[in-house]
Motif scaffolding. Structure first.
Motif, PDB file in Angstrom:
ATOM      1  N   ALA A   1      -5.247   7.825  41.775  1.00  0.00           N
ATOM      2  CA  ALA A   1      -6.138   8.335  42.814  1.00  0.00           C
ATOM      3  C   ALA A   1      -7.464   8.738  42.193  1.00  0.00           C
ATOM      4  N   LYS A   2      -8.522   8.679  43.000  1.00  0.00           N
ATOM      5  CA  LYS A   2      -9.817   9.142  42.528  1.00  0.00           C
ATOM      6  C   LYS A   2      -9.754  10.661  42.306  1.00  0.00           C
ATOM      7  N   PRO A   3     -10.577  11.185  41.410  1.00  0.00           N
ATOM      8  CA  PRO A   3     -10.501  12.617  41.064  1.00  0.00           C
ATOM      9  C   PRO A   3     -10.665  13.561  42.246  1.00  0.00           C
ATOM     10  N   ASP A   4     -11.430  13.142  43.281  1.00  0.00           N
ATOM     11  CA  ASP A   4     -11.646  14.012  44.431  1.00  0.00           C
ATOM     12  C   ASP A   4     -10.651  13.768  45.557  1.00  0.00           C
ATOM     13  N   ASP A   5      -9.651  12.915  45.305  1.00  0.00           N
ATOM     14  CA  ASP A   5      -8.619  12.653  46.304  1.00  0.00           C
ATOM     15  C   ASP A   5      -7.631  13.821  46.359  1.00  0.00           C
ATOM     16  N   GLU A   6      -7.026  14.026  47.544  1.00  0.00           N
ATOM     17  CA  GLU A   6      -6.100  15.154  47.717  1.00  0.00           C
ATOM     18  C   GLU A   6      -4.948  15.126  46.720  1.00  0.00           C
ATOM     19  N   LEU A   7      -4.456  13.917  46.359  1.00  0.00           N
ATOM     20  CA  LEU A   7      -3.347  13.830  45.411  1.00  0.00           C
ATOM     21  C   LEU A   7      -3.750  14.362  44.037  1.00  0.00           C
ATOM     22  N   ALA A   8      -4.927  13.943  43.582  1.00  0.00           N
ATOM     23  CA  ALA A   8      -5.398  14.383  42.265  1.00  0.00           C
ATOM     24  C   ALA A   8      -5.650  15.885  42.260  1.00  0.00           C
ATOM     25  N   ILE A   9      -6.226  16.408  43.351  1.00  0.00           N
ATOM     26  CA  ILE A   9      -6.485  17.845  43.448  1.00  0.00           C
ATOM     27  C   ILE A   9      -5.170  18.618  43.456  1.00  0.00           C
ATOM     28  N   ALA A  10      -4.185  18.122  44.232  1.00  0.00           N
ATOM     29  CA  ALA A  10      -2.876  18.792  44.309  1.00  0.00           C
ATOM     30  C   ALA A  10      -2.195  18.811  42.951  1.00  0.00           C
ATOM     31  N   GLN A  11      -2.320  17.723  42.177  1.00  0.00           N
ATOM     32  CA  GLN A  11      -1.711  17.693  40.858  1.00  0.00           C
ATOM     33  C   GLN A  11      -2.363  18.717  39.938  1.00  0.00           C
ATOM     34  N   ARG A  12      -3.691  18.819  39.976  1.00  0.00           N
ATOM     35  CA  ARG A  12      -4.397  19.787  39.133  1.00  0.00           C
ATOM     36  C   ARG A  12      -4.017  21.217  39.504  1.00  0.00           C
ATOM     37  N   GLN A  13      -3.746  21.452  40.783  1.00  0.00           N
ATOM     38  CA  GLN A  13      -3.424  22.800  41.253  1.00  0.00           C
ATOM     39  C   GLN A  13      -1.934  23.094  41.235  1.00  0.00           C
ATOM     40  N   GLY A  14      -1.121  22.134  40.776  1.00  0.00           N
ATOM     41  CA  GLY A  14       0.319  22.347  40.703  1.00  0.00           C
ATOM     42  C   GLY A  14       1.014  22.297  42.048  1.00  0.00           C
ATOM     43  N   ARG A  15       0.389  21.640  43.045  1.00  0.00           N
ATOM     44  CA  ARG A  15       0.961  21.568  44.393  1.00  0.00           C
ATOM     45  C   ARG A  15       1.540  20.192  44.723  1.00  0.00           C
ATOM     46  N   LEU A  16       1.518  19.280  43.763  1.00  0.00           N
ATOM     47  CA  LEU A  16       1.959  17.923  44.042  1.00  0.00           C
ATOM     48  C   LEU A  16       3.462  17.887  44.300  1.00  0.00           C
ATOM     49  N   HIS A  17       3.843  17.066  45.252  1.00  0.00           N
ATOM     50  CA  HIS A  17       5.249  16.946  45.635  1.00  0.00           C
ATOM     51  C   HIS A  17       5.600  15.464  45.682  1.00  0.00           C
ATOM     52  N   ARG A  18       6.880  15.166  45.449  1.00  0.00           N
ATOM     53  CA  ARG A  18       7.336  13.789  45.582  1.00  0.00           C
ATOM     54  C   ARG A  18       8.617  13.758  46.394  1.00  0.00           C
ATOM     55  N   ASN A  19       8.632  12.849  47.386  1.00  0.00           N
ATOM     56  CA  ASN A  19       9.856  12.602  48.141  1.00  0.00           C
ATOM     57  C   ASN A  19      10.236  11.138  47.969  1.00  0.00           C
ATOM     58  N   PHE A  20      11.228  10.676  48.718  1.00  0.00           N
ATOM     59  CA  PHE A  20      11.690   9.305  48.502  1.00  0.00           C
ATOM     60  C   PHE A  20      10.688   8.257  48.984  1.00  0.00           C
ATOM     61  N   GLN A  21       9.590   8.694  49.607  1.00  0.00           N
ATOM     62  CA  GLN A  21       8.541   7.761  50.028  1.00  0.00           C
ATOM     63  C   GLN A  21       7.383   7.708  49.043  1.00  0.00           C
ATOM     64  N   GLY A  22       7.350   8.633  48.093  1.00  0.00           N
ATOM     65  CA  GLY A  22       6.266   8.636  47.126  1.00  0.00           C
ATOM     66  C   GLY A  22       5.680  10.024  46.951  1.00  0.00           C
ATOM     67  N   TYR A  23       4.499  10.086  46.345  1.00  0.00           N
ATOM     68  CA  TYR A  23       3.842  11.365  46.108  1.00  0.00           C
ATOM     69  C   TYR A  23       3.181  11.873  47.385  1.00  0.00           C
ATOM     70  N   SER A  24       3.121  13.198  47.510  1.00  0.00           N
ATOM     71  CA  SER A  24       2.586  13.820  48.717  1.00  0.00           C
ATOM     72  C   SER A  24       1.916  15.137  48.361  1.00  0.00           C
ATOM     73  N   THR A  25       0.938  15.524  49.182  1.00  0.00           N
ATOM     74  CA  THR A  25       0.291  16.824  49.001  1.00  0.00           C
ATOM     75  C   THR A  25       1.046  17.917  49.737  1.00  0.00           C
ATOM     76  N   HIS A  26       2.031  17.536  50.530  1.00  0.00           N
ATOM     77  CA  HIS A  26       2.790  18.503  51.308  1.00  0.00           C
ATOM     78  C   HIS A  26       4.018  18.967  50.524  1.00  0.00           C
ATOM     79  N   SER A  27       4.326  20.244  50.641  1.00  0.00           N
ATOM     80  CA  SER A  27       5.505  20.774  49.977  1.00  0.00           C
ATOM     81  C   SER A  27       6.753  20.252  50.664  1.00  0.00           C
ATOM     82  N   ASP A  28       7.891  20.643  50.141  1.00  0.00           N
ATOM     83  CA  ASP A  28       9.160  20.163  50.674  1.00  0.00           C
ATOM     84  C   ASP A  28       9.248  20.442  52.176  1.00  0.00           C
TER      85      ASP A  28
END
Length: 332
Positions: free
Chosen positions: A166-193
């Motif tokens: 993802a580009k650095p300003d994308d929600e996925l990249a931001i969530a990873q930097r902030q420790g909020r990244l989540h993964r479910n069986f569909q892939g990575y997500s910015t939403h928690s469980d």
């Protein structure tokens, strides 16, 4: 479908509404309509731009029609466009995939997913037309994956993990930097469980600690609905061990590190005793410079990130009986 969804659910203003499209089957007018219906994210299937690979998988798709769909999405106000690639396809080479990556980078999508091709001709009849001799070796697949990580990061994309960039300003990249990244069986997500409701044949829902899958044929699906029965044919409820292992795998795949202390506190276990077998198995990866294990943390090192799936699989007890599936060649 969108009208029916709106009748039964309240859609959040400014929420994420994504659709996957095949560029061979949509035009500019269709993309405009999708935007008017409320979609604001688009995933564009590409697989590979190499002509030989496209012929081998019976999916001939020009770069021009793909770019036309991407441009139409941006002009229609879609806030994010993603491109899906696949590595490990028949007749695929490192040089050929390099050219595909160059063209994708030039299109500048917000996200890029590079999935591993699963060759299962016993389950999928169309794959039986593919010759085993045309399949790239495990070493070639590993080289392609390594090349993809190198090219995408050099182009400024953030390697989210496993198969996403993802580009650095994308929600996925931001969530990873902030420790909020989540993964479910569909892939990575910015939403928690959160709960996932799936509609349609073979789709999988997740509600709380349970998963369930719908029936696989359309006739059976509608027959059950007509009789007032949910079209579910199997499900599973996670036990305490499942939840423990899921949290470990989640942390490794999303953040490339695991706090041993936090797991012990959250699940009331002695980590080293509970996972003695797994830690012994992980030692091979420690020796290979893929992982570091100390008293407080398990950390996936930079050279191990493209093998984070294999590292995480060490903690999956359901795969333990099938040792073949834990080999790097099978993961790659």
């Amino acid at each position: 479908l969108m009208a029916a969804t709106r009748r039964h659910f309240t859609l959040v203003e400014g929420g994420e509404y994504s659709i996957e499209v095949d560029p061979r089957k949509v035009d500019q007018a269709t993309v405009v309509l999708l935007g008017e219906l409320g979609f604001n994210r688009m995933s564009v299937g590409v697989q590979d731009f190499d002509a030989g690979v496209q012929q081998a998988v019976n999916r001939v798709q020009s770069e021009e029609e793909t770019r036309a769909v991407i441009d139409a999405a941006r002009n229609s106000g879609f806030k994010s466009v993603s491109v899906d690639l696949i590595y490990g396809l028949p007749r695929q080479t490192v040089a050929g995939f390099d050219r595909t990556l160059e063209r994708v980078i030039d299109a500048s999508p917000d996200r890029v997913s590079i999935y591993n091709y699963a060759h299962l001709p016993s389950l999928f009849k169309p794959q039986r037309r593919i010759l085993e001799a045309d399949m790239p070796s495990a070493d070639t697949r590993l080289q392609i994956l390594a090349l993809a990580i190198q090219r995408m990061t050099e182009a400024g994309y953030v390697f989210i993990g496993m198969d996403h960039f993802a580009k650095p300003d994308d929600e996925l990249a931001i969530a990873q930097r902030q420790g909020r990244l989540h993964r479910n069986f569909q892939g990575y997500s910015t939403h928690s469980d959160c709960d996932l409701l799936a509609f349609g044949i073979s789709s999988i829902s997740k509600v709380g600690p349970t998963y369930c899958q719908n029936v696989k044929t359309l006739d059976e699906y509608y027959d059950l609905l007509d009789n007032g029965t949910l079209p579910v044919y199997r499900g599973i409820e996670l036990n305490a061990d499942d939840l423990l292992r899921r949290s470990i795998i989640q942390s490794l795949m999303c953040h490339f590190e695991l706090s041993i202390e936090s797991i012990e506190i959250a699940h009331l276990i002695d980590f080293r005793k509970y996972f003695a077998t797994e830690l012994d198995e992980l030692q091979e990866m420690v020796d290979a410079g893929l992982v570091r294990v100390d008293d407080r943390w398990i950390t996936v090192l930079p050279r191990g990130r493209m093998l984070v799936r294999a590292i995480s699989m060490v903690f999956d007890r359901y795969l333990r009986a099938d040792r073949q599936r834990t080999r790097y060649s099978k993961v790659i």
